[in-house]
Design a protein around this motif. Structure first.
Motif, PDB file in Angstrom:
ATOM      1  N   GLN A  94      46.662  45.394  36.922  1.00 36.56           N
ATOM      2  CA  GLN A  94      47.417  44.825  35.807  1.00 36.56           C
ATOM      3  C   GLN A  94      47.440  43.301  35.889  1.00 36.56           C
ATOM      4  N   HIS A  95      47.525  42.797  37.098  1.00 34.88           N
ATOM      5  CA  HIS A  95      47.552  41.350  37.326  1.00 34.88           C
ATOM      6  C   HIS A  95      46.234  40.701  36.887  1.00 34.88           C
ATOM      7  N   PRO A 102      43.112  35.038  32.123  1.00 31.20           N
ATOM      8  CA  PRO A 102      42.227  33.865  32.095  1.00 31.20           C
ATOM      9  C   PRO A 102      41.714  33.454  33.473  1.00 31.20           C
ATOM     10  N   VAL A 103      42.401  33.867  34.538  1.00 33.54           N
ATOM     11  CA  VAL A 103      42.011  33.445  35.898  1.00 33.54           C
ATOM     12  C   VAL A 103      40.929  34.363  36.473  1.00 33.54           C
ATOM     13  N   TYR A 104      40.764  35.554  35.898  1.00 31.87           N
ATOM     14  CA  TYR A 104      39.818  36.535  36.444  1.00 31.87           C
ATOM     15  C   TYR A 104      38.758  36.838  35.382  1.00 31.87           C
ATOM     16  N   GLN A 105      37.570  36.295  35.570  1.00 30.19           N
ATOM     17  CA  GLN A 105      36.509  36.383  34.573  1.00 30.19           C
ATOM     18  C   GLN A 105      35.265  37.056  35.163  1.00 30.19           C
ATOM     19  N   LYS A 106      34.270  37.258  34.311  1.00 33.68           N
ATOM     20  CA  LYS A 106      32.984  37.765  34.810  1.00 33.68           C
ATOM     21  C   LYS A 106      32.447  36.817  35.876  1.00 33.68           C
ATOM     22  N   GLY A 107      32.482  35.542  35.574  1.00 36.86           N
ATOM     23  CA  GLY A 107      32.147  34.539  36.585  1.00 36.86           C
ATOM     24  C   GLY A 107      30.659  34.243  36.704  1.00 36.86           C
ATOM     25  N   GLN A 108      30.384  33.112  37.342  1.00 33.62           N
ATOM     26  CA  GLN A 108      29.019  32.621  37.455  1.00 33.62           C
ATOM     27  C   GLN A 108      28.126  33.542  38.277  1.00 33.62           C
ATOM     28  N   LEU A 370      32.794  51.216  39.565  1.00 30.85           N
ATOM     29  CA  LEU A 370      33.227  49.945  40.155  1.00 30.85           C
ATOM     30  C   LEU A 370      33.089  48.839  39.127  1.00 30.85           C
ATOM     31  N   ASP A 371      33.996  47.881  39.183  1.00 26.86           N
ATOM     32  CA  ASP A 371      33.871  46.685  38.343  1.00 26.86           C
ATOM     33  C   ASP A 371      34.454  45.508  39.105  1.00 26.86           C
ATOM     34  N   SER A 372      34.142  44.307  38.670  1.00 26.96           N
ATOM     35  CA  SER A 372      34.612  43.148  39.432  1.00 26.96           C
ATOM     36  C   SER A 372      34.919  41.969  38.530  1.00 26.96           C
ATOM     37  N   LYS A 373      35.692  41.049  39.054  1.00 26.60           N
ATOM     38  CA  LYS A 373      36.043  39.796  38.383  1.00 26.60           C
ATOM     39  C   LYS A 373      35.912  38.651  39.382  1.00 26.60           C
ATOM     40  N   GLU A 374      35.635  37.469  38.870  1.00 24.36           N
ATOM     41  CA  GLU A 374      35.578  36.275  39.715  1.00 24.36           C
ATOM     42  C   GLU A 374      36.831  35.443  39.508  1.00 24.36           C
ATOM     43  N   VAL A 375      37.382  34.940  40.591  1.00 23.03           N
ATOM     44  CA  VAL A 375      38.600  34.129  40.545  1.00 23.03           C
ATOM     45  C   VAL A 375      38.208  32.690  40.180  1.00 23.03           C
ATOM     46  N   VAL A 376      38.788  32.154  39.122  1.00 21.83           N
ATOM     47  CA  VAL A 376      38.432  30.795  38.690  1.00 21.83           C
ATOM     48  C   VAL A 376      39.502  29.773  39.067  1.00 21.83           C
ATOM     49  N   ALA A 377      40.605  30.231  39.665  1.00 21.88           N
ATOM     50  CA  ALA A 377      41.650  29.324  40.169  1.00 21.88           C
ATOM     51  C   ALA A 377      42.417  30.049  41.270  1.00 21.88           C
TER      52      ALA A 377
END
Length: 507
Positions: A94-95, A102-108, A370-377
């Protein structure tokens, strides 16, 4: 030249050392199979990478075990200086998927791994580009479009292609690969509803398609890039055009050529004055001012991935579970038969028990495990785990569907009833009410702003297929007795080696 020298140094000196460690890890893994499950060992520099590779062929289950035995169902996985948070904690989901979206994106890192294949399509992008694609695509999922999809697209594919092929197989006692059949069915459906194009991949000949084979290869090789100890390995292979990267280049060339032909034909139709009154998704994109061919090709490829592989994966495992639970099939047949006089769309929408049976199947065998997000901050997760910019958070959908704390002590049982309540106060009532679960505990369709746009369409398609097949046929696995199929996952899950079945007609 400097990059090439670095690549050569890596291949000549670093890789042999890694392979030595991998061999040792594999030996230990084989000797320790009977030992109690334990958290992975961490080694200097390479972290837990040795155990990951030693368990690579069963990595979905292995990582699921790690999630289950970790405190708060969150584990900090390390490899070659990288830190990856592995979690199955609903509060964490949920977080990352909603509260701090906005802090957890697909990412580079994710985009770089898949850009050759998916480009800037909706599943490989963030920000305004993602918002634009989602907004335009959303028009395909309104009630009018869904009714057209079920009553025209799906029904045609069922009555004119799928049912006759199954009837022929039943009459001739043929073995069919049901996974392949369902992928063909789903591919035709997504192409027709999203692009206004019929590839006729599901045909009596069941001939192979260069595009379909290339698409599967591109999916597998692209997703495998993420398993390397460092992305430099696949980058070097790509630079030298060798091995899997050469195969990927050729596969992507075939896929993009196919997708571009769809785009060009649609452009020609629009130029000739094709109506936009009930336009497909591709027409809307091309008429939105974003008609760059490469960009629209990316969109086409992404939606083929979503429509072809996810619903077919869900249905493949569903029919496997039904073969072991004939009582569930019997209830579905009863439900479908009771609604035979109702309009098709309304009939499918009201198949509550079937809806529950599909939800229960996807709990155990999610199409995207499985899925993932990249931390941008920099941030802190609800379970207290501190995350830094650049880290990845990997959430394990498969593991969450098998947690006792979420599903009870009977979590291993296939029970559609766990999604149902009796309507009204009468406990003997035969009318069921479907009770959805918290999407952060059941993230099969993701959750938050990126929740799957096609969720309702997927359910409608699957329910229509299930009702049509089970009221006509019995699907029997054609495997040696006692065989348990293996789940393998690339960008989506599938049954390793296909799903051979025999079809028995009920009439």
């Amino acid at each position: 030249m400097a990059i090439q020298l670095l690549a050569l140094f890596f291949l000549l000196f670093f890789l042999p050392a890694i392979f030595f460690f991998l061999f040792k890890a594999s030996s230990h893994s084989n000797n320790d199979k009977k030992k109690e499950k334990a958290l992975p060992k961490q080694y200097p520099l390479i972290g837990s990478y040795l155990e990951l590779i030693a368990n690579f062929d069963r990595r979905i289950q292995w990582l699921s075990d790690v999630v289950h035995i970790s405190p708060a169902n969150t584990y900090l996985f390390q490899r070659l200086g990288q830190q990856i948070v592995l979690t199955g904690n609903p509060a964490v989901l949920q977080h990352i998927l909603k509260t701090r979206f906005p802090v957890y994106q697909k990412g580079q890192a994710f985009r770089e791994t898949l850009t050759d294949f998916l480009g800037n399509g909706i599943f490989n992008t963030d920000g305004d580009n993602w918002k634009f694609q989602r907004q335009v695509a959303s028009h395909v999922f309104n009630t009018r479009s869904l009714r057209k999809f079920v009553e025209q697209v799906v029904d045609f594919e069922l009555n004119d292609r799928l049912i006759p092929i199954m009837a022929t197989a039943a009459a001739q006692n043929q073995i069919l690969d049901l996974q392949d059949i369902l992928q063909r069915f789903a591919f035709d459906n997504i192409c027709k509803i999203a692009f206004g194009f019929d590839p006729e991949y599901l045909s009596p000949s069941l001939g192979q398609s260069k595009f379909a084979l290339a698409f599967d290869a591109a999916t597998e090789i692209s997703s495998t890039r993420a398993s390397y100890i460092h992305p430099l390995i696949w980058r070097v292979k790509k630079l030298l055009d060798i091995g899997s990267e050469k195969k990927l280049r050729l596969a992507i060339s075939e896929v993009r050529g196919f997708a571009k032909n769809i785009v060009r034909e649609k452009k020609r139709q629009l130029a000739d004055g094709a109506s936009l009154e009930s336009a497909d998704m591709l027409s809307r994109f091309l008429s939105s001012g974003h008609s760059d061919e490469d960009f629209v090709t990316d969109i086409v490829i992404s939606f083929i991935l979503a429509g072809k592989d996810t619903t077919s994966a869900a249905l493949t495992w569903f029919f496997w579970l039904l073969s072991k639970h004939p009582e569930v099939a019997k209830e579905i047949v009863k439900e479908a038969s009771d609604k035979s006089e109702v309009a098709v769309y309304d009939e499918v929408k009201d198949m509550v028990y079937t809806h529950a049976a599909l939800s229960e199947s996807m709990r155990l065998y999610p199409p995207v495990p499985l899925d993932s997000k990249e931390v941008v901050a920099d941030d802190v997760l609800p379970d207290g785990t501190a995350v830094k910019k650049g880290m990845r958070v990997l959430y394990h959908v498969y593991a969450m569907g098998r947690m006792e704390k979420l599903w009870g002590s009977d979590w291993a049982e296939y029970k559609p009833e766990r999604w149902l309540e009796r309507e009204g106060s009468d406990e003997e009532s035969e009318k069921w009410k479907y009770v959805a679960r918290d999407p952060f505990s059941y993230p099969v369709f993701q959750a938050g702003p990126r929740i799957c746009l096609g969720k309702e369409m997927a359910y409608l398609q699957m329910k229509r297929v299930v009702g049509a097949i089970l009221t006509r046929f019995t699907v029997v696995p054609a495997m040696p007795e006692g065989t348990e199929p293996q789940l393998v996952a690339f960008l989506t899950s599938r049954m390793k080696g296909g799903f051979p079945v025999r079809i028995h007609s009920l009439t």
